[in-house]
Design a protein around this motif. Structure first.
Motif, PDB file in Angstrom:
ATOM      1  N   LYS A  46      -0.332   3.228   3.289  1.00  0.00           N
ATOM      2  CA  LYS A  46      -0.004   3.788   4.601  1.00  0.00           C
ATOM      3  C   LYS A  46      -0.573   2.910   5.724  1.00  0.00           C
ATOM      4  O   LYS A  46       0.076   2.689   6.741  1.00  0.00           O
ATOM      5  CB  LYS A  46      -0.563   5.214   4.719  1.00  0.00           C
ATOM      6  N   LYS A  49       1.560  -0.093   6.369  1.00  0.00           N
ATOM      7  CA  LYS A  49       2.967   0.206   6.656  1.00  0.00           C
ATOM      8  C   LYS A  49       3.607  -0.754   7.659  1.00  0.00           C
ATOM      9  O   LYS A  49       4.748  -1.190   7.447  1.00  0.00           O
ATOM     10  CB  LYS A  49       3.099   1.651   7.152  1.00  0.00           C
ATOM     11  N   ASN A  61       5.100   4.918  -1.489  1.00  0.00           N
ATOM     12  CA  ASN A  61       4.570   6.191  -1.007  1.00  0.00           C
ATOM     13  C   ASN A  61       5.127   7.356  -1.814  1.00  0.00           C
ATOM     14  O   ASN A  61       4.394   8.285  -2.181  1.00  0.00           O
ATOM     15  CB  ASN A  61       4.914   6.361   0.472  1.00  0.00           C
TER      16      ASN A  61
END
Length: 262
Positions: A46, A49, A61
Motif C-alpha cells: 500500500k 502504491k 492487494n
C-alpha cells in the motif's frame, strides 16, 4: 537492502508463519503472527502504491487480502475468548455459566481452525501464495523508488493525512475508525521495513502511529466482539446466559473508550 528485497524477505516470513501455524494451529500466537506477517506485506505494498501500476497493486492487494481473510473468523474468536476471560477474571462467580461459555467458544474455535486446514482451504491458500510470489519476482516500479527522496516524501504525506483523519475522527463511526487504523499500520510498517529510505528524524512519528493504531484497534475489536456477544445472546434460550453475554458486551465496550486523544 533494496525495496524489492524487503518485499521478498517479508513474503518469506509469511511462508514461515504459515508453516508454523500448520504445525501448531492450537496456539493463539500462531494465527496472530501469520495474520501480522500478511498484513505487513500488504501494508508495504500500500505504501508503494504510487510507484506501482494499478493492475499490479490491485492484484497483490487482493491476493494478500483474500489470504488473510481465511483466518479472520479464527482471529476474531481468539480476541473474543481473551476478552471473555478478562471479564471472568475480574468478576468471578460461584455456579456461573463461565465454564459452559468457554467450552462453547473453544468448540467454535476448533471448527474454524479445522476449516483453515482442510484440503480445499490449503489448495486455495497455496494458490494465493504462488500468485503473490510470482508477482513479486516480476515486480517493476514506475520510477526510481530506491533513489532520491521519493520514499521520504511519501512517508511525510501519509503521516500528514493520518493525523488529519485522526484529529477529525468520529470514534463512533466503526468504518472510519477501521480505516484510520489501517493507515496507521501502513505508516508503521513502512517506517520499520523501509528504514533505509526514511530519515531517522521521521522515526519518532512511528510511536505516534502505533498509539493511533492501538486506540483504533481497541475500538474496532470492541465493535466486533460486541456483535459476537449479541449474536450469542440472541441464540440462547437461557435468561441468565443472555444477561451474562450482554454484561460482558457492555464491559468490553466501556473498556475500549478513548482516553487519550492527540
Amino acid at each position: 537492502m533494496s525495496v524489492k528485497e524487503v518485499l521478498q524477505q517479508q513474503y518469506h516470513q509469511i511462508q514461515i508463519e504459515w508453516l508454523r501455524y500448520q504445525n501448531n494451529p492450537y496456539e493463539v500466537a500462531r494465527v496472530h503472527d501469520l495474520r501480522v506477517s500478511i498484513r505487513t506485506l500488504r501494508g508495504l505494498i500500500k505504501f508503494l502504491k504510487p510507484a506501482l501500476s494499478i493492475s499490479i497493486y490491485n492484484q497483490l492487494n487482493t491476493d494478500l487480502g483474500e489470504f488473510a481473510q481465511h483466518f479472520s473468523d479464527l482471529r476474531d474468536l481468539d480476541v473474543l475468548i481473551a476478552k471473555v476471560g478478562e471479564y471472568a477474571y475480574q468478576y468471578p462467580e460461584n455456579g456461573s455459566n463461565y465454564p459452559e461459555l468457554f467450552k462453547q467458544l473453544q468448540h467454535r474455535r476448533t471448527e474454524k481452525m479445522v476449516q483453515t486446514l482442510n484440503k480445499e482451504s490449503q489448495v486455495i491458500i497455496e494458490k494465493y501464495l504462488d500468485k503473490v510470489n510470482t508477482t513479486l519476482k516480476d515486480l517493476k516500479f514506475e520510477g526510481k523508488i530506491d533513489q532520491g527522496n521519493m520514499m521520504a516524501k511519501e512517508f511525510k504525506r501519509r503521516d500528514r493525512k493520518l493525523m488529519m483523519q485522526y484529529n477529525n475522527l468520529d470514534f463512533q463511526n466503526y468504518e472510519r475508525v477501521h480505516h484510520v487504523r489501517k493507515r496507521a499500520k501502513t505508516l508503521r510498517y513502512s517506517a520499520t521495513y523501509f528504514a533505509d529510505y526514511v530519515p531517522k528524524k521521521e522515526h519518532k512519528r512511528v510511536k505516534r502511529a502505533k498509539k493511533i493504531q492501538d486506540i483504533c484497534g481497541a475500538i474496532t475489536d470492541a465493535h466486533v466482539i460486541k456483535h459476537q456477544l449479541q449474536d450469542l445472546a440472541e441464540k440462547t434460550t437461557s435468561q441468565s446466559k443472555h444477561e451474562m453475554f450482554m454484561k460482558i458486551a457492555d464491559y468490553q465496550e466501556k473498556s475500549s473508550t478513548v482516553k487519550d486523544v492527540f
